[in-house]
Design a protein around this motif. Structure first.
Motif, PDB file in Angstrom:
ATOM      1  N   PRO A  57       9.198  -1.249   0.097  1.00  0.00           N
ATOM      2  CA  PRO A  57       7.980  -1.425   0.896  1.00  0.00           C
ATOM      3  C   PRO A  57       7.204  -0.116   1.084  1.00  0.00           C
ATOM      4  O   PRO A  57       5.990  -0.142   1.256  1.00  0.00           O
ATOM      5  CB  PRO A  57       8.500  -1.953   2.241  1.00  0.00           C
ATOM      6  CG  PRO A  57       9.982  -1.782   2.230  1.00  0.00           C
ATOM      7  CD  PRO A  57      10.419  -1.646   0.799  1.00  0.00           C
ATOM      8  N   GLU A  58       7.916   1.018   1.024  1.00  0.00           N
ATOM      9  CA  GLU A  58       7.233   2.308   1.205  1.00  0.00           C
ATOM     10  C   GLU A  58       6.324   2.648   0.024  1.00  0.00           C
ATOM     11  O   GLU A  58       5.486   3.546   0.114  1.00  0.00           O
ATOM     12  CB  GLU A  58       8.251   3.434   1.460  1.00  0.00           C
ATOM     13  CG  GLU A  58       9.107   3.830   0.258  1.00  0.00           C
ATOM     14  CD  GLU A  58      10.327   2.930   0.043  1.00  0.00           C
ATOM     15  OE1 GLU A  58      10.323   1.771   0.507  1.00  0.00           O
ATOM     16  OE2 GLU A  58      11.289   3.387  -0.619  1.00  0.00           O
ATOM     17  N   HIS A  59       6.511   1.952  -1.078  1.00  0.00           N
ATOM     18  CA  HIS A  59       5.699   2.210  -2.277  1.00  0.00           C
ATOM     19  C   HIS A  59       4.613   1.162  -2.474  1.00  0.00           C
ATOM     20  O   HIS A  59       3.891   1.209  -3.459  1.00  0.00           O
ATOM     21  CB  HIS A  59       6.592   2.189  -3.531  1.00  0.00           C
ATOM     22  CG  HIS A  59       7.661   3.232  -3.515  1.00  0.00           C
ATOM     23  ND1 HIS A  59       7.392   4.577  -3.416  1.00  0.00           N
ATOM     24  CD2 HIS A  59       9.022   3.124  -3.588  1.00  0.00           C
ATOM     25  CE1 HIS A  59       8.523   5.254  -3.425  1.00  0.00           C
ATOM     26  NE2 HIS A  59       9.520   4.397  -3.507  1.00  0.00           N
ATOM     27  N   TRP A  74      -1.587  -4.527  -5.372  1.00  0.00           N
ATOM     28  CA  TRP A  74      -1.237  -5.426  -6.485  1.00  0.00           C
ATOM     29  C   TRP A  74       0.155  -6.011  -6.313  1.00  0.00           C
ATOM     30  O   TRP A  74       0.445  -7.095  -6.801  1.00  0.00           O
ATOM     31  CB  TRP A  74      -1.379  -4.708  -7.836  1.00  0.00           C
ATOM     32  CG  TRP A  74      -0.341  -3.667  -8.132  1.00  0.00           C
ATOM     33  CD1 TRP A  74      -0.368  -2.358  -7.771  1.00  0.00           C
ATOM     34  CD2 TRP A  74       0.870  -3.851  -8.876  1.00  0.00           C
ATOM     35  NE1 TRP A  74       0.751  -1.713  -8.233  1.00  0.00           N
ATOM     36  CE2 TRP A  74       1.528  -2.599  -8.915  1.00  0.00           C
ATOM     37  CE3 TRP A  74       1.466  -4.934  -9.509  1.00  0.00           C
ATOM     38  CZ2 TRP A  74       2.749  -2.406  -9.551  1.00  0.00           C
ATOM     39  CZ3 TRP A  74       2.690  -4.750 -10.156  1.00  0.00           C
ATOM     40  CH2 TRP A  74       3.316  -3.495 -10.163  1.00  0.00           C
ATOM     41  N   GLN A  75       1.007  -5.259  -5.571  1.00  0.00           N
ATOM     42  CA  GLN A  75       2.371  -5.753  -5.339  1.00  0.00           C
ATOM     43  C   GLN A  75       2.440  -6.687  -4.134  1.00  0.00           C
ATOM     44  O   GLN A  75       3.390  -7.457  -4.002  1.00  0.00           O
ATOM     45  CB  GLN A  75       3.316  -4.563  -5.120  1.00  0.00           C
ATOM     46  CG  GLN A  75       3.532  -3.734  -6.369  1.00  0.00           C
ATOM     47  CD  GLN A  75       4.057  -2.348  -6.051  1.00  0.00           C
ATOM     48  OE1 GLN A  75       3.419  -1.584  -5.329  1.00  0.00           O
ATOM     49  NE2 GLN A  75       5.208  -2.007  -6.588  1.00  0.00           N
ATOM     50  N   ALA A  76       1.451  -6.586  -3.254  1.00  0.00           N
ATOM     51  CA  ALA A  76       1.490  -7.363  -2.006  1.00  0.00           C
ATOM     52  C   ALA A  76       0.766  -8.711  -2.117  1.00  0.00           C
ATOM     53  O   ALA A  76       1.159  -9.681  -1.460  1.00  0.00           O
ATOM     54  CB  ALA A  76       0.857  -6.549  -0.877  1.00  0.00           C
ATOM     55  N   ALA A 120      -2.950   1.721  -1.728  1.00  0.00           N
ATOM     56  CA  ALA A 120      -1.727   1.592  -0.926  1.00  0.00           C
ATOM     57  C   ALA A 120      -1.911   0.472   0.088  1.00  0.00           C
ATOM     58  O   ALA A 120      -3.004   0.322   0.666  1.00  0.00           O
ATOM     59  CB  ALA A 120      -1.444   2.905  -0.212  1.00  0.00           C
ATOM     60  N   PHE A 121      -0.866  -0.323   0.301  1.00  0.00           N
ATOM     61  CA  PHE A 121      -0.964  -1.496   1.174  1.00  0.00           C
ATOM     62  C   PHE A 121      -0.379  -1.160   2.546  1.00  0.00           C
ATOM     63  O   PHE A 121       0.823  -0.993   2.693  1.00  0.00           O
ATOM     64  CB  PHE A 121      -0.225  -2.685   0.554  1.00  0.00           C
ATOM     65  CG  PHE A 121      -0.522  -3.989   1.221  1.00  0.00           C
ATOM     66  CD1 PHE A 121      -1.648  -4.732   0.879  1.00  0.00           C
ATOM     67  CD2 PHE A 121       0.324  -4.493   2.206  1.00  0.00           C
ATOM     68  CE1 PHE A 121      -1.925  -5.943   1.496  1.00  0.00           C
ATOM     69  CE2 PHE A 121       0.056  -5.695   2.831  1.00  0.00           C
ATOM     70  CZ  PHE A 121      -1.074  -6.421   2.476  1.00  0.00           C
ATOM     71  N   ARG A 150      -0.925   0.954 -10.207  1.00  0.00           N
ATOM     72  CA  ARG A 150       0.116   1.958 -10.424  1.00  0.00           C
ATOM     73  C   ARG A 150       1.439   1.491  -9.792  1.00  0.00           C
ATOM     74  O   ARG A 150       1.431   0.904  -8.715  1.00  0.00           O
ATOM     75  CB  ARG A 150      -0.343   3.266  -9.791  1.00  0.00           C
ATOM     76  CG  ARG A 150       0.660   4.377  -9.880  1.00  0.00           C
ATOM     77  CD  ARG A 150       0.170   5.593  -9.110  1.00  0.00           C
ATOM     78  NE  ARG A 150       1.280   6.506  -8.924  1.00  0.00           N
ATOM     79  CZ  ARG A 150       1.273   7.771  -9.308  1.00  0.00           C
ATOM     80  NH1 ARG A 150       0.204   8.292  -9.860  1.00  0.00           N
ATOM     81  NH2 ARG A 150       2.336   8.529  -9.112  1.00  0.00           N
ATOM     82  N   PHE A 151       2.541   1.791 -10.460  1.00  0.00           N
ATOM     83  CA  PHE A 151       3.864   1.414  -9.950  1.00  0.00           C
ATOM     84  C   PHE A 151       4.623   2.665  -9.528  1.00  0.00           C
ATOM     85  O   PHE A 151       4.894   3.542 -10.339  1.00  0.00           O
ATOM     86  CB  PHE A 151       4.652   0.655 -11.041  1.00  0.00           C
ATOM     87  CG  PHE A 151       6.045   0.285 -10.617  1.00  0.00           C
ATOM     88  CD1 PHE A 151       6.266  -0.747  -9.712  1.00  0.00           C
ATOM     89  CD2 PHE A 151       7.148   0.974 -11.120  1.00  0.00           C
ATOM     90  CE1 PHE A 151       7.554  -1.088  -9.311  1.00  0.00           C
ATOM     91  CE2 PHE A 151       8.439   0.634 -10.727  1.00  0.00           C
ATOM     92  CZ  PHE A 151       8.640  -0.394  -9.827  1.00  0.00           C
TER      93      PHE A 151
END
Ligand SMILES: N=CN[C@@H](CCC(=O)O)C(=O)O
Ligand SMILES: [Mn+2]
Ligand SMILES: [Mn+2]
Length: 325
Positions: free
Chosen positions: A24-26, A30-32, A92-93, A18-19
């Protein structure tokens, strides 16, 4: 500087989830997660045997169910690394370390031993470059592949005392002519004896009903420490793990998802009628993560074919996230 890109059969593919935004708060997994190939270089000093705080984690898949097939189980675990990545992606990362993906080692046919050797070499290279390695199995034949990597690492060769902690309903100490998902810890016991080292092996969650007298006898002969599933109250497990950690320098943690109740982990070859509750298993992961001794870990036996609502994959992902905190 040691190479970050180990030799694998399949390079990492793109992660999805999910996007909610780029900030960084989001951030979600998958983004990290970076591909090993894109990561600039090791940001640790790579000193063999030094487990630096916050060292980068590297995920490595072991696409194998040949061991389960040989052990007369339900094949399908070869698809597990992709299913665990898919479950990790949207989480969430919140980690204070970087996470990299090294891709997969494949066992497409009967050559399990070749695949175990390749995975072992990749794990050793990553450990010696200063990473925290996380293998996404695969049937529990993954454990012997992990062991090959860990035992060849600088940490163990330089004399650090290795402990193997298995969260599992089964001992996997079968004495069989052919290696399988039921034999990895007897293979390790023999290899450690051959290397002149003590085999330090502990299991949390043993089901008395699912391990024969012969397996208990082998465990006793090898000095294996274990807790039965029915004895896994939180305090008792914490004390058991603390005592095991006291006697070792570096830990290889292996999670066989069939340690969990079948309602929590239906997607395995041998679902557990009793099982150890998830909060207890999760607490072990937190305890191990806090210990500063975690050298390497793996998660094994997920079989996506039998998973309901991706339940088991989600649990596997959650445990990996906990271990890397
Ligand atoms: N890794 C698997 N271990 C178990 C499987 C038991 C079963 O299929 O019932 C074992 O061999 O004991
Ligand atoms: Mn097992
Ligand atoms: Mn098991």
């Amino acid at each position: 500087m040691a190479s970050l890109t180990p030799d694998v059969d399949t390079p990492p593919s793109a992660w999805t989830g999910r996007f909610d935004g780029d900030g960084p708060e989001h951030r979600r997994w998958w983004q990290a997660v970076e591909s090993c190939a894109d990561a600039a270089g090791s940001d640790t000093n790579g000193q063999a045997g030094v487990l630096a705080d916050g060292r980068p984690a590297v995920l490595l898949g072991f696409c194998s169910d040949e061991g389960v097939r040989r052990n007369k189980g339900r094949p399908g675990a070869a698809a597990a690394p992709a299913a665990i990545r898919k479950a990790l992606g949207p989480l969430a990362f919140h980690l204070d370390r970087s996470v990299r993906d090294a891709g997969d080692v494949m066992v497409p046919g009967p050559d399990l031993e070749g695949g175990q050797d390749r995975l072992g070499s990749a794990v050793t290279a990553l450990l010696d470059a200063g990473h925290l390695t996380v293998v996404l199995g695969g049937g529990h034949e993954t454990a012997y592949a992990s062991y090959l990597g860990v035992s060849a690492s600088g940490a163990v060769r330089n004399g650090r005392r290795l402990g193997v902690l298995n969260l599992d309903a089964h001992f996997d100490l079968r004495d069989e002519p052919v290696p399988s998902s039921g034999t990895p810890f007897l293979q390790m016991a023999r290899a450690e004896a051959g290397a002149g080292r003590e085999f330090r092996y502990a299991v949390v969650g043993i089901s008395e009903a699912n391990n024969t007298r012969a397996l208990f006898d082998t465990a006793d002969r090898l000095g294996v420490r274990y807790l039965l599933d029915e004895d896994c109250e939180a305090d008792r497990v914490e004390a058991f793990v603390a005592s095991f950690l006291d006697g070792i320098d570096v830990l290889y943690l292996t999670i066989d998802l069939d340690v969990l109740p079948a309602s929590v982990a239906p997607g395995v070859s041998a679902p557990a009628a009793y099982g150890v509750p998830l909060p207890v298993i999760s607490a072990v992961c937190r305890q191990v993560a806090r210990s500063g001794k975690l050298l390497h870990c793996d998660v094994a036996e997920l079989n996506p074919e039998f998973d309901l609502d991706h339940r088991t994959a989600r649990v596997a992902a959650r445990l990996v996230d906990t271990l890397l905190r």
